[in-house]
Design an enzyme around this catalytic site. Structure first.
Site, PDB file in Angstrom:
ATOM      1  N   THR A  69       0.897  -1.162   0.000  1.00 42.76           N
ATOM      2  CA  THR A  69       0.000   0.000   0.000  1.00 42.76           C
ATOM      3  C   THR A  69       0.935   1.210   0.000  1.00 42.76           C
ATOM      4  O   THR A  69       2.027   1.145   0.583  1.00 42.76           O
ATOM      5  CB  THR A  69      -0.929   0.036   1.246  1.00 42.76           C
ATOM      6  OG1 THR A  69      -0.131   0.244   2.407  1.00 42.76           O
ATOM      7  CG2 THR A  69      -1.735  -1.242   1.405  1.00 42.76           C
ATOM      8  N   HIS A  70       0.531   2.272  -0.637  1.00 44.64           N
ATOM      9  CA  HIS A  70       1.391   3.468  -0.785  1.00 44.64           C
ATOM     10  C   HIS A  70       2.752   3.120  -1.375  1.00 44.64           C
ATOM     11  O   HIS A  70       3.754   3.776  -1.084  1.00 44.64           O
ATOM     12  CB  HIS A  70       1.608   4.166   0.572  1.00 44.64           C
ATOM     13  CG  HIS A  70       0.353   4.405   1.331  1.00 44.64           C
ATOM     14  ND1 HIS A  70      -0.390   5.549   1.202  1.00 44.64           N
ATOM     15  CD2 HIS A  70      -0.309   3.618   2.211  1.00 44.64           C
ATOM     16  CE1 HIS A  70      -1.456   5.471   1.992  1.00 44.64           C
ATOM     17  NE2 HIS A  70      -1.434   4.291   2.608  1.00 44.64           N
TER      18      HIS A  70
ATOM     19  N   SER B 213      18.386  -3.592 -25.661  1.00 40.21           N
ATOM     20  CA  SER B 213      18.727  -2.227 -26.043  1.00 40.21           C
ATOM     21  C   SER B 213      19.823  -2.278 -27.094  1.00 40.21           C
ATOM     22  O   SER B 213      20.644  -3.196 -27.102  1.00 40.21           O
ATOM     23  CB  SER B 213      19.207  -1.473 -24.796  1.00 40.21           C
ATOM     24  OG  SER B 213      20.104  -0.446 -25.160  1.00 40.21           O
TER      25      SER B 213
ATOM     26  N   ASN C  10      14.039  -5.665 -21.342  1.00 36.00           N
ATOM     27  CA  ASN C  10      12.947  -4.695 -21.210  1.00 36.00           C
ATOM     28  C   ASN C  10      11.561  -5.323 -21.426  1.00 36.00           C
ATOM     29  O   ASN C  10      11.402  -6.185 -22.290  1.00 36.00           O
ATOM     30  CB  ASN C  10      13.132  -3.573 -22.240  1.00 36.00           C
ATOM     31  CG  ASN C  10      14.408  -2.781 -22.003  1.00 36.00           C
ATOM     32  OD1 ASN C  10      14.853  -2.656 -20.861  1.00 36.00           O
ATOM     33  ND2 ASN C  10      14.995  -2.289 -23.069  1.00 36.00           N
TER      34      ASN C  10
ATOM     35  N   GLN D 282     -20.563  10.179 -38.529  1.00 32.52           N
ATOM     36  CA  GLN D 282     -19.749   9.286 -39.366  1.00 32.52           C
ATOM     37  C   GLN D 282     -18.371   9.027 -38.730  1.00 32.52           C
ATOM     38  O   GLN D 282     -17.812   7.948 -38.863  1.00 32.52           O
ATOM     39  CB  GLN D 282     -19.594   9.943 -40.736  1.00 32.52           C
ATOM     40  CG  GLN D 282     -18.651   9.257 -41.684  1.00 32.52           C
ATOM     41  CD  GLN D 282     -18.718   9.874 -43.074  1.00 32.52           C
ATOM     42  OE1 GLN D 282     -19.772   9.854 -43.692  1.00 32.52           O
ATOM     43  NE2 GLN D 282     -17.634  10.419 -43.561  1.00 32.52           N
TER      44      GLN D 282
ATOM     45  N   LYS E  66     -17.373   5.902 -36.338  1.00 33.28           N
ATOM     46  CA  LYS E  66     -17.101   4.520 -36.766  1.00 33.28           C
ATOM     47  C   LYS E  66     -15.642   4.154 -36.565  1.00 33.28           C
ATOM     48  O   LYS E  66     -15.329   3.167 -35.906  1.00 33.28           O
ATOM     49  CB  LYS E  66     -17.475   4.332 -38.248  1.00 33.28           C
ATOM     50  CG  LYS E  66     -18.956   4.278 -38.489  1.00 33.28           C
ATOM     51  CD  LYS E  66     -19.297   4.005 -39.947  1.00 33.28           C
ATOM     52  CE  LYS E  66     -18.911   5.149 -40.845  1.00 33.28           C
ATOM     53  NZ  LYS E  66     -19.477   5.036 -42.209  1.00 33.28           N
TER      54      LYS E  66
HETATM   55  N1  ARG Z   1     -21.358   7.400 -44.167  1.00 33.70           N
HETATM   56  C1  ARG Z   1     -22.505   7.839 -43.449  1.00 33.70           C
HETATM   57  C2  ARG Z   1     -22.308   7.640 -41.935  1.00 33.70           C
HETATM   58  O1  ARG Z   1     -21.550   6.817 -41.527  1.00 33.70           O
HETATM   59  C3  ARG Z   1     -23.706   7.058 -43.875  1.00 33.70           C
HETATM   60  C4  ARG Z   1     -24.971   7.779 -43.663  1.00 33.70           C
HETATM   61  C5  ARG Z   1     -25.073   8.870 -44.647  1.00 33.70           C
HETATM   62  N2  ARG Z   1     -26.271   9.625 -44.441  1.00 33.70           N
HETATM   63  C6  ARG Z   1     -26.373  10.890 -44.830  1.00 33.70           C
HETATM   64  N3  ARG Z   1     -27.507  11.472 -44.584  1.00 33.70           N
HETATM   65  N4  ARG Z   1     -25.398  11.523 -45.437  1.00 33.70           N
HETATM   66  O2  ARG Z   1     -22.911   8.323 -41.177  1.00 33.70           O
END
Ligand code: ARG
Length: 446
Positions: A154-155, A277, A285, A322, A325
């Site tokens: 601890t610590h 190294s 390492n 978008q 993703k």
């Molecule tokens: N590539 C777009 C996304 O991932 C797909 C949906 C496009 N829709 C739009 N109204 N431009 O969001």
């Protein structure tokens, strides 16, 4: 080809900028876009919007696209914006007029929502399998080394007696709670947005319950406007679960880096698994664990990144979404790689057996000594004082540690109880692969 082309020639720079990295990122979604489209055409026929023959032709065409994708020959062409547009273009070129009916009653907005949910569902299940392997390995190390003592800190100061059993087992139970978070994120994710179209439904009489069943969702996302609001929200839940797993990996990696130092030397790995190294000949390492720590720490920024991306967005679809993703998909890949390499390392870990015999750690047994006196009837505070005098005067030497009997202590790790809870939680991760789903949909043609 732009799906929304209306006789105006789009400026190429605008198309390039707005497509961004989608031509590459969307390839993660291809097979799920096809499976989602299969469910959609089955439903369109069920509600009378297309003929049975058209459904069959479309299913066959979609199946051939699935096969092309598996062979690696389905790509998003230079003049096509995203995977949804590419699939629609392919359908029109295979089937002509019938192919063009694929977009009946849907928008790319609900299409991308359903694709992402199907893809992340599969990624969550793959991740759960890896977490299962890591959990199992940690528990088996815990069982194997349950009697090998380790100073507990601890610590960052030696505190009490611990063991490799307790240490490995702690990270196993940590993963079990991470899995609970992941199953919650999975439950939020496993609802069907298909049929909500651009975010406001459609005048066409869709059967959304049917596509939910076909795609094996637990239920619908009912409110069409909520379906589009859920983009970013469900990613946030997933990101929080990923961040929790990442926190476990990172802290475990930190322990390993520390325990591998010359000062500690509690553990080691064969030479082939560590790095050297270019200038200092003596170096051994722990680069693998430093990189797991760093990469996991980056994954822990994901909820923040999503919060920044979605803060102050109005309801309805906004193109900012978008960008979610790539960051989410990358995090799954990063995390899977980290767990895979961690498993390889843990299959080769070497544990030092006599650490607690080092006089440096004598005093970690002092609390046991206090308790031994307490058991003889001496009040705790007096026993504590007596032992602290012994410790100060260096007249203290270790006592036995045979008295740890309560649940979760070094003498009673409860690994079986922890495994039972973990295995119960693992039951939630169990959907079909895209290929199995596609085969199931093809049952409608036969
Ligand atoms: N590539 C777009 C996304 O991932 C797909 C949906 C496009 N829709 C739009 N109204 N431009 O969001």
């Amino acid at each position: 080809m732009k799906l929304w082309e209306k006789g105006i020639n789009p400026e190429p720079a605008i198309i390039e900028f707005t497509a961004g990295k989608d031509r590459k990122t969307d390839l993660h979604l291809t097979k799920w876009d096809i499976v989602g489209s299969m469910a959609h055409v089955i439903m369109l026929n069920d509600v009378g919007l297309i003929l049975e023959e058209e459904r069959n032709d479309m299913l066959k065409a979609l199946h051939s696209l699935f096969v092309w994708d598996e062979e690696g020959s389905l790509v998003i062409e230079k003049d096509v914006e995203d995977i949804h547009s590419q699939i629609e273009k392919e359908m029109a070129s295979i089937l002509g007029t019938t192919g063009k009916k694929i977009h009946t009653g849907r928008s790319r907005n609900d299409q991308v929502l359903v694709d992402i949910r199907l893809y992340t569902r599969e990624e969550i299940d793959k991740l759960a399998d890896l977490i299962n392997s890591l959990f199992t390995r940690l528990q088996s190390l815990s069982d194997q080394y349950k009697d090998v003592l380790l100073p507990g800190y601890t610590h960052m100061q030696p505190a009490m007696v611990s063991s490799f059993g307790l240490w490995f087992g702690a990270y196993a139970e940590c993963l079990s709670d991470d899995l609970l978070l992941l199953s919650t994120a999975r439950a939020l994710n496993n609802k069907n947005p298909l049929g909500t179209a651009a975010g406001f439904g459609t005048t066409l009489p869709l059967n959304r319950k049917l596509t939910s069943e076909l795609l094996e969702f637990d239920d619908l996302l009912y409110n069409s406007a909520y379906a589009s609001l859920s983009r970013g929200k469900v990613e946030m839940a997933i990101a929080s679960a990923l961040a929790s797993v990442a926190q476990t990996l990172s802290r475990f990696s930190m322990d390993i880096c520390l325990y591998m130092t010359a000062e500690f030397r509690f553990i080691d790995f064969p030479d082939e698994y560590i790095t050297g190294s270019s200038i200092m000949p003596q170096k051994r390492n722990p680069d693998v664990f430093e990189l797991i720590r760093g990469r996991s720490n980056v994954i822990q920024t994901l909820p923040n990144e999503i919060a920044m991306l979605t803060s102050n967005l109005p309801s309805g679809y906004n193109r900012d979404l978008q960008l979610l993703k790539q960051v989410v998909f990358d995090s799954f890949d990063e995390m899977k790689e980290c767990i895979e390499i961690m498993l390889l390392m843990l299959n080769n870990i070497k544990v030092k057996k006599n650490i607690a015999e080092n006089p440096l750690y004598n005093t970690i047994f002092s609390t046991e000594e206090v308790n031994r006196l307490v058991k003889q009837g001496i009040p705790f505070r007096d026993a504590y004082k007596a032992v602290s005098e012994m410790v100060k005067g260096s007249s203290f030497s270790r006592t036995s540690v045979n008295d740890y009997v309560h649940e979760g202590s070094i003498g009673n790790l409860c690994n079986e109880e922890i495994a039972a809870i973990f295995n119960e939680r693992m039951k939630f991760f169990k959907n079909k692969s895209a290929a199995e789903m596609a085969e199931k949909m093809m049952g409608y043609v036969k």
